[in-house]
Design a protein around this motif. Structure first.
Motif, PDB file in Angstrom:
ATOM      1  N   PRO A   1      44.593  25.059  44.956  1.00  0.00           N
ATOM      2  CA  PRO A   1      43.890  26.339  44.921  1.00  0.00           C
ATOM      3  C   PRO A   1      42.768  26.384  45.948  1.00  0.00           C
ATOM      4  CG  PRO A   1      43.050  24.947  43.182  1.00  0.00           C
ATOM      5  CD  PRO A   1      44.155  24.177  43.869  1.00  0.00           C
ATOM      6  N   VAL A   2      42.278  27.576  46.182  1.00  0.00           N
ATOM      7  CA  VAL A   2      41.159  27.799  47.095  1.00  0.00           C
ATOM      8  C   VAL A   2      39.919  28.091  46.257  1.00  0.00           C
ATOM      9  CG1 VAL A   2      40.272  29.310  48.902  1.00  0.00           C
ATOM     10  CG2 VAL A   2      42.671  28.670  48.891  1.00  0.00           C
ATOM     11  N   ASN A   3      38.799  27.520  46.648  1.00  0.00           N
ATOM     12  CA  ASN A   3      37.534  27.749  45.947  1.00  0.00           C
ATOM     13  C   ASN A   3      37.111  29.210  46.150  1.00  0.00           C
ATOM     14  OD1 ASN A   3      34.890  27.855  45.062  1.00  0.00           O
ATOM     15  ND2 ASN A   3      34.366  25.858  45.906  1.00  0.00           N
ATOM     16  N   GLU A   4      37.034  29.963  45.063  1.00  0.00           N
ATOM     17  CA  GLU A   4      36.722  31.391  45.139  1.00  0.00           C
ATOM     18  C   GLU A   4      35.322  31.649  45.704  1.00  0.00           C
ATOM     19  OE1 GLU A   4      36.306  35.298  42.266  1.00  0.00           O
ATOM     20  OE2 GLU A   4      36.976  33.410  41.408  1.00  0.00           O
ATOM     21  N   VAL A   5      34.359  30.840  45.319  1.00  0.00           N
ATOM     22  CA  VAL A   5      32.986  31.035  45.799  1.00  0.00           C
ATOM     23  C   VAL A   5      32.932  30.803  47.312  1.00  0.00           C
ATOM     24  CG1 VAL A   5      30.605  30.227  45.606  1.00  0.00           C
ATOM     25  CG2 VAL A   5      32.025  30.396  43.565  1.00  0.00           C
ATOM     26  N   THR A   6      33.617  29.772  47.775  1.00  0.00           N
ATOM     27  CA  THR A   6      33.662  29.511  49.215  1.00  0.00           C
ATOM     28  C   THR A   6      34.326  30.660  49.952  1.00  0.00           C
ATOM     29  OG1 THR A   6      33.734  27.124  48.838  1.00  0.00           O
ATOM     30  CG2 THR A   6      34.471  27.906  50.974  1.00  0.00           C
ATOM     31  N   ALA A   7      35.426  31.172  49.401  1.00  0.00           N
ATOM     32  CA  ALA A   7      36.131  32.280  50.048  1.00  0.00           C
ATOM     33  C   ALA A   7      35.241  33.511  50.159  1.00  0.00           C
ATOM     34  CB  ALA A   7      37.400  32.609  49.269  1.00  0.00           C
ATOM     35  N   ARG A   8      34.479  33.797  49.132  1.00  0.00           N
ATOM     36  CA  ARG A   8      33.579  34.957  49.175  1.00  0.00           C
ATOM     37  C   ARG A   8      32.433  34.741  50.164  1.00  0.00           C
ATOM     38  NH1 ARG A   8      33.957  38.504  44.296  1.00  0.00           N
ATOM     39  NH2 ARG A   8      35.804  37.767  43.199  1.00  0.00           N
ATOM     40  N   CYS A   9      31.931  33.515  50.229  1.00  0.00           N
ATOM     41  CA  CYS A   9      30.849  33.209  51.179  1.00  0.00           C
ATOM     42  C   CYS A   9      31.357  33.292  52.616  1.00  0.00           C
ATOM     43  CB  CYS A   9      30.272  31.830  50.892  1.00  0.00           C
ATOM     44  SG  CYS A   9      29.257  31.759  49.413  1.00  0.00           S
TER      45      CYS A   9
ATOM     46  N   SER B   1      38.309  25.633  59.703  1.00  0.00           N
ATOM     47  CA  SER B   1      37.362  26.664  60.125  1.00  0.00           C
ATOM     48  C   SER B   1      35.924  26.162  60.037  1.00  0.00           C
ATOM     49  CB  SER B   1      37.520  27.902  59.247  1.00  0.00           C
ATOM     50  OG  SER B   1      36.456  28.797  59.447  1.00  0.00           O
ATOM     51  N   PRO B   2      35.169  26.229  61.144  1.00  0.00           N
ATOM     52  CA  PRO B   2      33.770  25.795  61.095  1.00  0.00           C
ATOM     53  C   PRO B   2      32.943  26.588  60.080  1.00  0.00           C
ATOM     54  CG  PRO B   2      34.470  26.080  63.369  1.00  0.00           C
ATOM     55  CD  PRO B   2      35.569  26.611  62.498  1.00  0.00           C
ATOM     56  N   LEU B   3      33.183  27.892  59.991  1.00  0.00           N
ATOM     57  CA  LEU B   3      32.440  28.710  59.031  1.00  0.00           C
ATOM     58  C   LEU B   3      32.776  28.303  57.599  1.00  0.00           C
ATOM     59  CD1 LEU B   3      30.515  31.067  58.521  1.00  0.00           C
ATOM     60  CD2 LEU B   3      32.487  32.605  58.654  1.00  0.00           C
TER      61      LEU B   3
ATOM     62  N   GLY C   1      30.076  35.740  55.535  1.00  0.00           N
ATOM     63  CA  GLY C   1      29.735  35.260  56.865  1.00  0.00           C
ATOM     64  C   GLY C   1      30.467  36.025  57.959  1.00  0.00           C
ATOM     65  N   VAL C   2      31.719  36.360  57.706  1.00  0.00           N
ATOM     66  CA  VAL C   2      32.489  37.143  58.678  1.00  0.00           C
ATOM     67  C   VAL C   2      31.900  38.543  58.814  1.00  0.00           C
ATOM     68  CG1 VAL C   2      34.742  38.217  59.089  1.00  0.00           C
ATOM     69  CG2 VAL C   2      34.606  35.814  58.417  1.00  0.00           C
ATOM     70  N   VAL C   3      31.473  39.132  57.711  1.00  0.00           N
ATOM     71  CA  VAL C   3      30.849  40.460  57.766  1.00  0.00           C
ATOM     72  C   VAL C   3      29.555  40.399  58.584  1.00  0.00           C
ATOM     73  CG1 VAL C   3      29.673  42.218  56.373  1.00  0.00           C
ATOM     74  CG2 VAL C   3      31.894  41.330  55.650  1.00  0.00           C
ATOM     75  N   VAL C   4      28.752  39.381  58.355  1.00  0.00           N
ATOM     76  CA  VAL C   4      27.499  39.243  59.105  1.00  0.00           C
ATOM     77  C   VAL C   4      27.783  39.058  60.594  1.00  0.00           C
ATOM     78  CG1 VAL C   4      25.509  37.716  59.476  1.00  0.00           C
ATOM     79  CG2 VAL C   4      26.157  38.392  57.158  1.00  0.00           C
ATOM     80  N   MET C   5      28.784  38.237  60.913  1.00  0.00           N
ATOM     81  CA  MET C   5      29.136  38.033  62.318  1.00  0.00           C
ATOM     82  C   MET C   5      29.676  39.323  62.943  1.00  0.00           C
ATOM     83  SD  MET C   5      30.805  34.239  62.077  1.00  0.00           S
ATOM     84  CE  MET C   5      31.125  34.017  63.808  1.00  0.00           C
ATOM     85  N   SER C   6      30.441  40.089  62.185  1.00  0.00           N
ATOM     86  CA  SER C   6      30.964  41.365  62.694  1.00  0.00           C
ATOM     87  C   SER C   6      29.835  42.351  62.949  1.00  0.00           C
ATOM     88  CB  SER C   6      31.968  41.955  61.702  1.00  0.00           C
ATOM     89  OG  SER C   6      33.047  41.080  61.523  1.00  0.00           O
ATOM     90  N   LEU C   7      28.862  42.373  62.061  1.00  0.00           N
ATOM     91  CA  LEU C   7      27.706  43.249  62.268  1.00  0.00           C
ATOM     92  C   LEU C   7      26.910  42.819  63.495  1.00  0.00           C
ATOM     93  CD1 LEU C   7      26.493  43.763  58.591  1.00  0.00           C
ATOM     94  CD2 LEU C   7      27.651  45.427  60.073  1.00  0.00           C
ATOM     95  N   ALA C   8      26.861  41.525  63.749  1.00  0.00           N
ATOM     96  CA  ALA C   8      26.180  41.040  64.949  1.00  0.00           C
ATOM     97  C   ALA C   8      26.893  41.517  66.210  1.00  0.00           C
ATOM     98  CB  ALA C   8      26.101  39.511  64.925  1.00  0.00           C
TER      99      ALA C   8
ATOM    100  N   VAL D   1      31.929  37.269  69.251  1.00  0.00           N
ATOM    101  CA  VAL D   1      33.370  37.507  69.128  1.00  0.00           C
ATOM    102  C   VAL D   1      34.147  36.205  69.305  1.00  0.00           C
ATOM    103  CG1 VAL D   1      35.337  38.635  70.228  1.00  0.00           C
ATOM    104  CG2 VAL D   1      33.249  39.911  69.826  1.00  0.00           C
ATOM    105  N   ILE D   2      33.665  35.326  70.175  1.00  0.00           N
ATOM    106  CA  ILE D   2      34.389  34.082  70.459  1.00  0.00           C
ATOM    107  C   ILE D   2      34.478  33.183  69.225  1.00  0.00           C
ATOM    108  CG2 ILE D   2      34.384  31.974  71.868  1.00  0.00           C
ATOM    109  CD1 ILE D   2      33.131  33.763  74.096  1.00  0.00           C
ATOM    110  N   PRO D   3      33.351  32.803  68.582  1.00  0.00           N
ATOM    111  CA  PRO D   3      33.489  31.978  67.376  1.00  0.00           C
ATOM    112  C   PRO D   3      34.174  32.724  66.220  1.00  0.00           C
ATOM    113  CG  PRO D   3      31.176  32.479  67.777  1.00  0.00           C
ATOM    114  CD  PRO D   3      31.945  32.967  68.958  1.00  0.00           C
ATOM    115  N   LEU D   4      34.012  34.042  66.182  1.00  0.00           N
ATOM    116  CA  LEU D   4      34.675  34.829  65.145  1.00  0.00           C
ATOM    117  C   LEU D   4      36.189  34.756  65.310  1.00  0.00           C
ATOM    118  CD1 LEU D   4      34.037  36.725  62.758  1.00  0.00           C
ATOM    119  CD2 LEU D   4      34.051  38.617  64.371  1.00  0.00           C
TER     120      LEU D   4
END
Length: 94
Positions: A12-20, A58-60, A24-31, A40-43
């Motif tokens: 299984p995948v850790n749900e808390v990690t997936a949400r975090c 994935s580093p993130l 993080g992707v949302v914050v990077m997209s807003l940036a 865009v490159i690390p994203l």
């Protein structure tokens, strides 16, 4: 065979990690929208690695799983507060 084992999506995948990671992707997209186009490159690299192997490469995801999530798990919420929040959410839907 070793490459197939590395690229296999974990179950299984850790749900808390997936949400975090999603946050993080949302914050990077807003940036990116704010004008920090280099993000865009690390994203894009993180996206490709998450598609290929889930959170294993994935580093993130690794940052969230090893640093952020362990600190969040120590945060506790009183059961009465959580129940009240759930009741308020349900009443708001009516």
């Amino acid at each position: 065979m070793a490459l197939a084992k590395i690229l296999k999506f974990p179950n299984p995948v850790n749900e808390v990690t997936a949400r975090c990671v999603a946050a993080g992707v949302v914050v990077m997209s807003l940036a990116v929208v704010a004008g920090w186009t280099w993000v865009v490159i690390p994203l894009a690299i993180g996206f490709a690695l998450r598609v290929a192997a889930g959170p294993r490469l994935s580093p993130l995801a690794l940052l969230m799983n090893k640093v952020i999530v362990p600190r969040l798990r120590n945060m506790t919420v009183d059961a009465a507060t959580a129940a009240l929040a759930d009741v308020n959410l349900r009443l708001g839907d009516i």
